[in-house]
Design a protein around this motif. Structure first.
Motif, PDB file in Angstrom:
ATOM      1  N   HIS A   1     -74.655  49.545  54.561  1.00  0.00           N
ATOM      2  CA  HIS A   1     -76.500  49.329  53.953  1.00  0.00           C
ATOM      3  C   HIS A   1     -76.954  50.198  52.785  1.00  0.00           C
ATOM      4  O   HIS A   1     -76.124  51.540  53.287  1.00  0.00           O
ATOM      5  N   SER A   2     -78.469  50.194  53.032  1.00  0.00           N
ATOM      6  CA  SER A   2     -78.417  51.229  51.685  1.00  0.00           C
ATOM      7  C   SER A   2     -80.246  51.350  52.229  1.00  0.00           C
ATOM      8  O   SER A   2     -80.355  50.311  53.435  1.00  0.00           O
ATOM      9  N   ALA A   3     -81.293  52.045  52.163  1.00  0.00           N
ATOM     10  CA  ALA A   3     -83.005  51.837  52.090  1.00  0.00           C
ATOM     11  C   ALA A   3     -82.931  52.325  50.702  1.00  0.00           C
ATOM     12  O   ALA A   3     -82.641  53.344  49.986  1.00  0.00           O
ATOM     13  N   ILE A   4     -84.018  51.530  50.610  1.00  0.00           N
ATOM     14  CA  ILE A   4     -85.174  51.666  49.484  1.00  0.00           C
ATOM     15  C   ILE A   4     -86.940  51.150  49.561  1.00  0.00           C
ATOM     16  O   ILE A   4     -86.345  50.095  50.715  1.00  0.00           O
ATOM     17  N   ILE A   5     -87.544  51.992  48.782  1.00  0.00           N
ATOM     18  CA  ILE A   5     -88.444  51.816  49.474  1.00  0.00           C
ATOM     19  C   ILE A   5     -89.144  50.825  48.328  1.00  0.00           C
ATOM     20  O   ILE A   5     -89.021  51.859  47.310  1.00  0.00           O
ATOM     21  N   ALA A   6     -89.561  49.976  48.482  1.00  0.00           N
ATOM     22  CA  ALA A   6     -89.640  48.957  47.317  1.00  0.00           C
ATOM     23  C   ALA A   6     -91.728  48.039  47.509  1.00  0.00           C
ATOM     24  O   ALA A   6     -91.856  48.206  48.767  1.00  0.00           O
ATOM     25  N   PRO A   7     -91.387  47.554  46.498  1.00  0.00           N
ATOM     26  CA  PRO A   7     -93.079  47.220  46.627  1.00  0.00           C
ATOM     27  C   PRO A   7     -92.993  46.075  47.721  1.00  0.00           C
ATOM     28  O   PRO A   7     -92.105  45.193  48.046  1.00  0.00           O
TER      29      PRO A   7
END
Length: 89
Positions: A7-13
């Motif tokens: 799993h991962s995490a990114i703040i995206a539009p």
């Protein structure tokens, strides 16, 4: 992270909450190797960023296919606050 699934995490539009690729909404707003993620055997991943523009953003697990499974959430950035604040619903 539990189990062997990465799993991962990114703040995206917001528009990219279910996209085939993701761009960081702000400089630094993704964990390292967000495309491949980490598993329970990996050390914890951290990242920090400044949310410089008010708006609706997505917190996405960017491991391929995970966004299609609903592994994303909403992040609302509100301008004009005297100090940072987090509201979890």
């Amino acid at each position: 992270v539990q189990g062997s699934l990465a799993h991962s995490a990114i703040i995206a539009p917001w528009s990219q909450r279910q996209a085939s690729s993701f761009t960081k909404a702000f400089p630094g707003s993704a964990m390292p190797d967000y495309r491949s993620g980490i598993t329970s055997g990996d050390p914890p991943a951290t990242f920090s960023f400044t949310a410089s523009s008010a708006g609706k953003y997505a917190i996405v697990c960017a491991v391929p296919g995970h966004d299609d499974l609903g592994m994303w959430d909403e992040l609302d950035v509100v301008g004009g606050l005297a100090k940072p604040e987090v509201l979890v619903k």
